[in-house]
Design a protein around this motif. Structure first.
Motif, PDB file in Angstrom:
ATOM      1  N   UNK A 197      -5.450   2.528   2.662  1.00  8.95           N
ATOM      2  CA  UNK A 197      -5.150   3.820   3.272  1.00  8.95           C
ATOM      3  C   UNK A 197      -3.984   4.517   2.562  1.00  8.95           C
ATOM      4  N   UNK A 198      -4.076   5.828   2.464  1.00  7.24           N
ATOM      5  CA  UNK A 198      -3.029   6.617   1.810  1.00  7.24           C
ATOM      6  C   UNK A 198      -1.893   6.876   2.791  1.00  7.24           C
ATOM      7  N   UNK A 199      -0.729   7.220   2.248  1.00  7.30           N
ATOM      8  CA  UNK A 199       0.372   7.640   3.102  1.00  7.30           C
ATOM      9  C   UNK A 199       0.065   9.023   3.649  1.00  7.30           C
ATOM     10  N   UNK A 200       0.515   9.293   4.850  1.00  5.22           N
ATOM     11  CA  UNK A 200       0.253  10.585   5.477  1.00  5.22           C
ATOM     12  C   UNK A 200       0.998  11.680   4.704  1.00  5.22           C
ATOM     13  N   UNK A 201       0.363  12.828   4.462  1.00  5.30           N
ATOM     14  CA  UNK A 201       1.005  13.912   3.709  1.00  5.30           C
ATOM     15  C   UNK A 201       2.308  14.408   4.342  1.00  5.30           C
ATOM     16  N   UNK A 202       2.439  14.323   5.665  1.00  6.21           N
ATOM     17  CA  UNK A 202       3.672  14.782   6.322  1.00  6.21           C
ATOM     18  C   UNK A 202       4.860  13.923   5.904  1.00  6.21           C
ATOM     19  N   UNK A 203       4.666  12.618   5.809  1.00  4.42           N
ATOM     20  CA  UNK A 203       5.743  11.734   5.386  1.00  4.42           C
ATOM     21  C   UNK A 203       6.125  12.027   3.942  1.00  4.42           C
ATOM     22  N   UNK A 204       5.135  12.208   3.082  1.00  4.24           N
ATOM     23  CA  UNK A 204       5.414  12.492   1.675  1.00  4.24           C
ATOM     24  C   UNK A 204       6.125  13.836   1.506  1.00  4.24           C
ATOM     25  N   UNK A 205       5.744  14.834   2.301  1.00  5.09           N
ATOM     26  CA  UNK A 205       6.393  16.136   2.232  1.00  5.09           C
ATOM     27  C   UNK A 205       7.842  16.042   2.693  1.00  5.09           C
ATOM     28  N   UNK A 206       8.105  15.300   3.755  1.00  3.48           N
ATOM     29  CA  UNK A 206       9.474  15.113   4.228  1.00  3.48           C
ATOM     30  C   UNK A 206      10.333  14.449   3.153  1.00  3.48           C
ATOM     31  N   UNK A 207       9.798  13.419   2.525  1.00  8.60           N
ATOM     32  CA  UNK A 207      10.545  12.719   1.482  1.00  8.60           C
ATOM     33  C   UNK A 207      10.831  13.635   0.303  1.00  8.60           C
ATOM     34  N   UNK A 208       9.845  14.419  -0.100  1.00  7.71           N
ATOM     35  CA  UNK A 208      10.010  15.311  -1.240  1.00  7.71           C
ATOM     36  C   UNK A 208      11.013  16.417  -0.949  1.00  7.71           C
ATOM     37  N   UNK A 209      10.928  17.037   0.214  1.00  2.00           N
ATOM     38  CA  UNK A 209      11.867  18.103   0.564  1.00  2.00           C
ATOM     39  C   UNK A 209      13.297  17.582   0.649  1.00  2.00           C
ATOM     40  N   UNK A 210      13.474  16.403   1.231  1.00  2.00           N
ATOM     41  CA  UNK A 210      14.827  15.836   1.315  1.00  2.00           C
ATOM     42  C   UNK A 210      15.366  15.516  -0.078  1.00  2.00           C
ATOM     43  N   UNK A 211      14.534  14.950  -0.931  1.00  2.00           N
ATOM     44  CA  UNK A 211      14.978  14.622  -2.291  1.00  2.00           C
ATOM     45  C   UNK A 211      15.344  15.883  -3.064  1.00  2.00           C
ATOM     46  N   UNK A 212      14.547  16.933  -2.955  1.00  2.00           N
ATOM     47  CA  UNK A 212      14.855  18.184  -3.641  1.00  2.00           C
ATOM     48  C   UNK A 212      16.144  18.797  -3.113  1.00  2.00           C
ATOM     49  N   UNK A 213      16.396  18.660  -1.814  1.00  2.00           N
ATOM     50  CA  UNK A 213      17.650  19.151  -1.249  1.00  2.00           C
ATOM     51  C   UNK A 213      18.841  18.406  -1.853  1.00  2.00           C
ATOM     52  N   UNK A 214      18.651  17.123  -2.126  1.00  2.00           N
ATOM     53  CA  UNK A 214      19.703  16.303  -2.715  1.00  2.00           C
ATOM     54  C   UNK A 214      19.722  16.411  -4.241  1.00  2.00           C
ATOM     55  N   UNK A 215      18.942  17.323  -4.816  1.00  2.00           N
ATOM     56  CA  UNK A 215      18.849  17.548  -6.270  1.00  2.00           C
ATOM     57  C   UNK A 215      18.361  16.304  -7.007  1.00  2.00           C
ATOM     58  N   UNK A 216      17.436  15.600  -6.388  1.00  2.00           N
ATOM     59  CA  UNK A 216      16.802  14.438  -7.014  1.00  2.00           C
ATOM     60  C   UNK A 216      15.365  14.829  -7.296  1.00  2.00           C
ATOM     61  N   UNK A 217      14.988  14.814  -8.587  1.00  2.00           N
ATOM     62  CA  UNK A 217      13.665  15.295  -8.968  1.00  2.00           C
ATOM     63  C   UNK A 217      12.804  14.225  -9.652  1.00  2.00           C
ATOM     64  N   UNK A 218      13.395  13.132 -10.054  1.00  2.00           N
ATOM     65  CA  UNK A 218      12.671  12.057 -10.712  1.00  2.00           C
ATOM     66  C   UNK A 218      11.993  11.170  -9.680  1.00  2.00           C
ATOM     67  N   UNK A 219      10.754  10.776  -9.959  1.00  2.00           N
ATOM     68  CA  UNK A 219      10.004   9.929  -9.039  1.00  2.00           C
ATOM     69  C   UNK A 219      10.727   8.611  -8.774  1.00  2.00           C
ATOM     70  N   UNK A 220      11.272   8.030  -9.805  1.00  2.00           N
ATOM     71  CA  UNK A 220      11.974   6.749  -9.643  1.00  2.00           C
ATOM     72  C   UNK A 220      13.241   6.919  -8.813  1.00  2.00           C
ATOM     73  N   UNK A 221      13.944   8.013  -9.015  1.00  2.00           N
ATOM     74  CA  UNK A 221      15.163   8.265  -8.244  1.00  2.00           C
ATOM     75  C   UNK A 221      14.846   8.619  -6.796  1.00  2.00           C
ATOM     76  N   UNK A 222      13.717   9.305  -6.574  1.00  2.00           N
ATOM     77  CA  UNK A 222      13.293   9.603  -5.211  1.00  2.00           C
ATOM     78  C   UNK A 222      12.968   8.301  -4.480  1.00  2.00           C
ATOM     79  N   UNK A 223      12.301   7.386  -5.158  1.00  2.00           N
ATOM     80  CA  UNK A 223      11.989   6.088  -4.561  1.00  2.00           C
ATOM     81  C   UNK A 223      13.265   5.355  -4.191  1.00  2.00           C
ATOM     82  N   UNK A 224      14.250   5.385  -5.088  1.00  2.00           N
ATOM     83  CA  UNK A 224      15.536   4.747  -4.815  1.00  2.00           C
ATOM     84  C   UNK A 224      16.252   5.408  -3.639  1.00  2.00           C
ATOM     85  N   UNK A 225      16.170   6.742  -3.564  1.00  2.00           N
ATOM     86  CA  UNK A 225      16.825   7.492  -2.495  1.00  2.00           C
ATOM     87  C   UNK A 225      16.258   7.119  -1.132  1.00  2.00           C
ATOM     88  N   UNK A 226      14.956   6.901  -1.078  1.00  2.00           N
ATOM     89  CA  UNK A 226      14.314   6.585   0.196  1.00  2.00           C
ATOM     90  C   UNK A 226      14.429   5.124   0.503  1.00  2.00           C
TER      91      UNK A 226
END
Length: 80
Positions: free
Chosen positions: A51-80
């Motif tokens: 099963x895939x992750x729900x799009x709402x969770x992924x959107x929340x993670x992406x918006x929070x990372x962009x707010x923190x000026x984190x744009x790299x996938x690896x850094x976003x994973x570390x942030x979460x």
């Protein structure tokens, strides 16, 4: 098919006492994404495989990372 989308429960059995203030950016992003109609976020997905992750969770993670000026996938994973 998506994984069970429930942000009020933890999958790990741990004790924590973290309460974010109501004006914290993570709380604001969560309320914003939860206000979006789920049929806009959800599309028909494959019913085979893992099963895939729900799009709402992924959107929340992406918006929070962009707010923190984190744009790299690896850094976003570390942030979460």
């Amino acid at each position: 098919m998506y994984k069970n989308y429930n942000t009020s429960e933890l999958e790990l059995d741990i004790t924590y006492s973290l309460k974010l203030p109501s004006d914290h950016i993570a709380v604001l992003i969560s309320h914003f994404v939860d206000s979006i109609l789920l049929n806009i976020l959800s599309e028909e997905t494959s019913h085979t495989g893992r099963p895939a992750f729900h799009p709402a969770i992924l959107l929340k993670m992406t918006l929070f990372a962009y707010h923190e000026a984190v744009f790299s996938d690896r850094k976003i994973t570390k942030l979460n």
